[in-house]
Write a protein that holds these residues in place. Structure first.
Motif, mmCIF file in Angstrom:
data_model
loop_
_atom_site.group_PDB
_atom_site.id
_atom_site.type_symbol
_atom_site.label_atom_id
_atom_site.label_comp_id
_atom_site.label_asym_id
_atom_site.label_seq_id
_atom_site.Cartn_x
_atom_site.Cartn_y
_atom_site.Cartn_z
ATOM 1 N N TRP A 31 0.836 -1.204 0.000
ATOM 2 C CA TRP A 31 0.000 0.000 0.000
ATOM 3 C C TRP A 31 0.868 1.249 0.000
ATOM 4 O O TRP A 31 1.957 1.254 0.575
ATOM 5 N N GLY A 33 0.364 5.584 0.729
ATOM 6 C CA GLY A 33 -0.555 6.592 1.215
ATOM 7 C C GLY A 33 0.056 7.976 1.196
ATOM 8 O O GLY A 33 1.270 8.133 1.287
ATOM 9 N N TYR A 164 -4.987 5.977 1.320
ATOM 10 C CA TYR A 164 -4.150 4.875 0.854
ATOM 11 C C TYR A 164 -4.714 4.228 -0.397
ATOM 12 O O TYR A 164 -5.926 4.184 -0.580
#
Length: 172
Positions: A31, A33, A164
């Motif tokens: 991920w 973000g 995210y």
């Protein structure tokens, strides 16, 4: 970098979409973000970017490692997430920027997770409660917000507000 935001960045991976077989299934993967962090109570918000990776440990646990950075520096962290009966999730957050590990307990409800520190946090000599909310939009995006409330007078500040996105698009 000290303060609440290193632990918060790790926690963003706890919720899945309602259609997932398990609330932790959607977490596995990488991920990125972007958003805002506040390093200390009263400090100005700063732009931040984070990268996180979640991996399965066993049927009830996942391990998350990551790094968040601002113009002032970076912070690495790790977290162990454990699924509990009744839609509950516990977490233990570790980071070199924290004086000790921090325990959190949370509840999964639909596409949201609400988490609270199990004990007050001492920041610059004052006691704070920490509350984190995660809201997912599908299985490839989520918003995470952490607030801290000073126990002495109830003053609340946002410490972490990040958006995210899963790296590489769809879930692996």
């Amino acid at each position: 970098m000290r303060g609440l935001w290193p632990m918060a960045g790790a926690l963003v991976l706890l919720q899945a979409t309602p259609a997932a077989a398990s609330p932790l299934d959607t977490l596995i993967g990488d991920w990125r973000g972007k958003g805002m962090v506040r390093e200390r109570p009263g400090s100005p918000p700063e732009r931040a970017a984070c990268r996180l990776t979640a991996q399965t440990v066993d049927a009830t646990r996942i391990s998350v490692t990551g790094r968040c950075g601002t113009a002032g520096g970076t912070a690495r962290f790790s977290i162990t997430l454990r699924r509990r009966p009744g839609g509950r999730v516990d977490a233990v957050v570790s980071s070199p920027t924290l004086p000790e590990d921090i325990d959190y307990a949370g509840t999964v409800s639909g596409n949201r997770l609400s988490f609270g520190a199990t004990a007050p946090l001492d920041i610059d000599g004052a006691q704070y409660s920490s509350h984190v909310v995660f809201a997912f939009d599908g299985d490839d995006r989520f918003v995470m917000v952490e607030s801290a409330t000073r126990l002495a007078d109830g003053e609340k500040q946002i410490f972490f507000d990040m958006r995210y996105k899963r790296e590489g698009g769809a879930r692996p």
